[in-house]
Design an enzyme around this catalytic site. Sequence first.
Site: not given
Ligand code: ATP
Length: 543
Positions: A206, A208, A210-211, A214, A319
């Site tokens: 669902i 992708v 930065e790190f 998901v 953030d």
């Molecule tokens: P970014 O760099 O975009 O912030 P990130 O690596 O920090 O991403 P997250 O923000 O935790 O990771 O998750 C990336 C994406 O996964 C989110 O933008 C969302 O689309 C999906 N996602 C993450 N956690 C959830 C959740 N609890 N429920 C539904 N979707 C989620």
Amino acid sequence: MDDWDESDELIQKLDFSSCAEENEMEEDSSIQEEAPQSSSPQKSWDFQSWRVNSSLAVTPKRKVGDVSLTRTKAWVSPTVDSASSLRKNAGPAWECPGTPLHYSLLTKTAFPSTVGKFPSKGPRHLRFTPGADPDDSAQASLVNINPFTPESYRQMLFPPNGKRKARGEMKQLNSVEWNQACRRFLLRESNMVSRYKKEFLELEKIGVGEFGSVYKCIKRLDGCVYAVKRSKRQMALREVYAHAVLGHHPHVVRYYSAWAEDDHMIIQNEHCNGGSLQDALLENAKTGHYFQEAELKEILLQVSMGLKYIHSSGLAHMDIKPSNIFICHKLVTDGSAAQEESDSEDDGFSSNVAYKIGDLGHVTSITNPQVEEGDSRFLANEILQEQYCYLPKADIFALALTMALAAGSGPLPRNDAMWHHIRRGNLPPIPQQLTHGFHGLLKLMVHPDPVARPSATALTKHPILRPSLGKAAQLQKQLNVEKFKTAMLERELRAARLAQTFRKDQSLGCARLESETSSKQNCNKRLVGGKNSRSFSFTWGGY
Ligand code: ATP
Ligand code: MG
């Protein structure tokens, strides 16, 4: 639960009894294929170019790696002092082979009962039998120190003299022992059954980030849907620490568990069935629709409640942006009784949608800041200037820009003149007519002086966001005035009645006195000892 069909195939896949041992043999293909980069090349390029272009950039500027190194030093556990010199020589802590040891320990100790429930096939499983192996007792005493726990709590667990009251003595490892322990742990860990595969059925990817990636998963045991995030482990520890300290709040994405496997940190979180606010904005952009003011106020209020909770826990998010705000649509519950039940609790839902803050990967302590800057588009100027005295207000700044986007603003600048224009206290252009009060509130949230920005607590009580709260407060005040007036009148009434009674008694007493005097005079004429006055009585308050 989510909206998936209960097909036979799925039910078969969910059969927990069949998964415990069989899955051990499977290739971990789905996981392997998604080996994410430690950071997105696009994002880091943007960040660097923004740095170069920003006329406000001050020297010396930190690189992300520099910040992380400082952070790691600050958070190192007092229980691993003997290893710290080793770490220093070996470079940043995440490169040190000692790091997985902590994770492995956390993984296993979090589920001690599973060892008994799923008998081991052989030496591939980790065993924690204190004393069975001379090094195991030392490993059992090694734990991570959560930098977000209050200092007093940490001192209770790890007193300065190093004498912990828990079972088993701390064993300080020398560098050779440390290396040996780590090597063996790594070896054991790589032979472990994938807990992820064993416990979860992956439905879809669902997100992708930065790190890492998901995935939407069903937990085989409880049949519920979760969002499981796989990150490069060194990057995700901050997120795990923050989640663990924060506990539950209706406007913060709920955390269930975290563990390490295959050089990744896995975090099991609540699945938000409406995706992120960013997803909703992309959808809006396609249809040319914007959130209307009432919805915007609702989002601002709910996210402020989440922020208030985070800030009151001594943390700042750092953030806040649309992709880190998640949406949960309330699912229809069967039966009116269940509905009544849920109405009585504050589950965070208002008009059947809850907004929740997620992605705690940049969270930092307010009092001991180790700042890893978030997205430059949402970055407050004071953070760029490395002034960390008002970290919660940086979240407020980012929230205002998030709201501007939700209201229909175009893409936010990452640098250049427009970036600075916004940091001078100007909102980006918003293509819809907002009321003067609401627009003014958003503008105040991007004030160049962080002190002038409203706090999250102030936002949760703000009359623009909670007019009913203002009305209730006003009515309560009026009620108090009226109650006071009534109490005064009652007092006056009592006093008046008392005075009336006194006057009546007085006149009654006089009348009695008069009649008794005249009868005495008559008696005296007839009796001896008529001077005796015992028959006379005067009583107050006969009424
Ligand atoms: P970014 O760099 O975009 O912030 P990130 O690596 O920090 O991403 P997250 O923000 O935790 O990771 O998750 C990336 C994406 O996964 C989110 O933008 C969302 O689309 C999906 N996602 C993450 N956690 C959830 C959740 N609890 N429920 C539904 N979707 C989620
Ligand atoms: Mg994110």
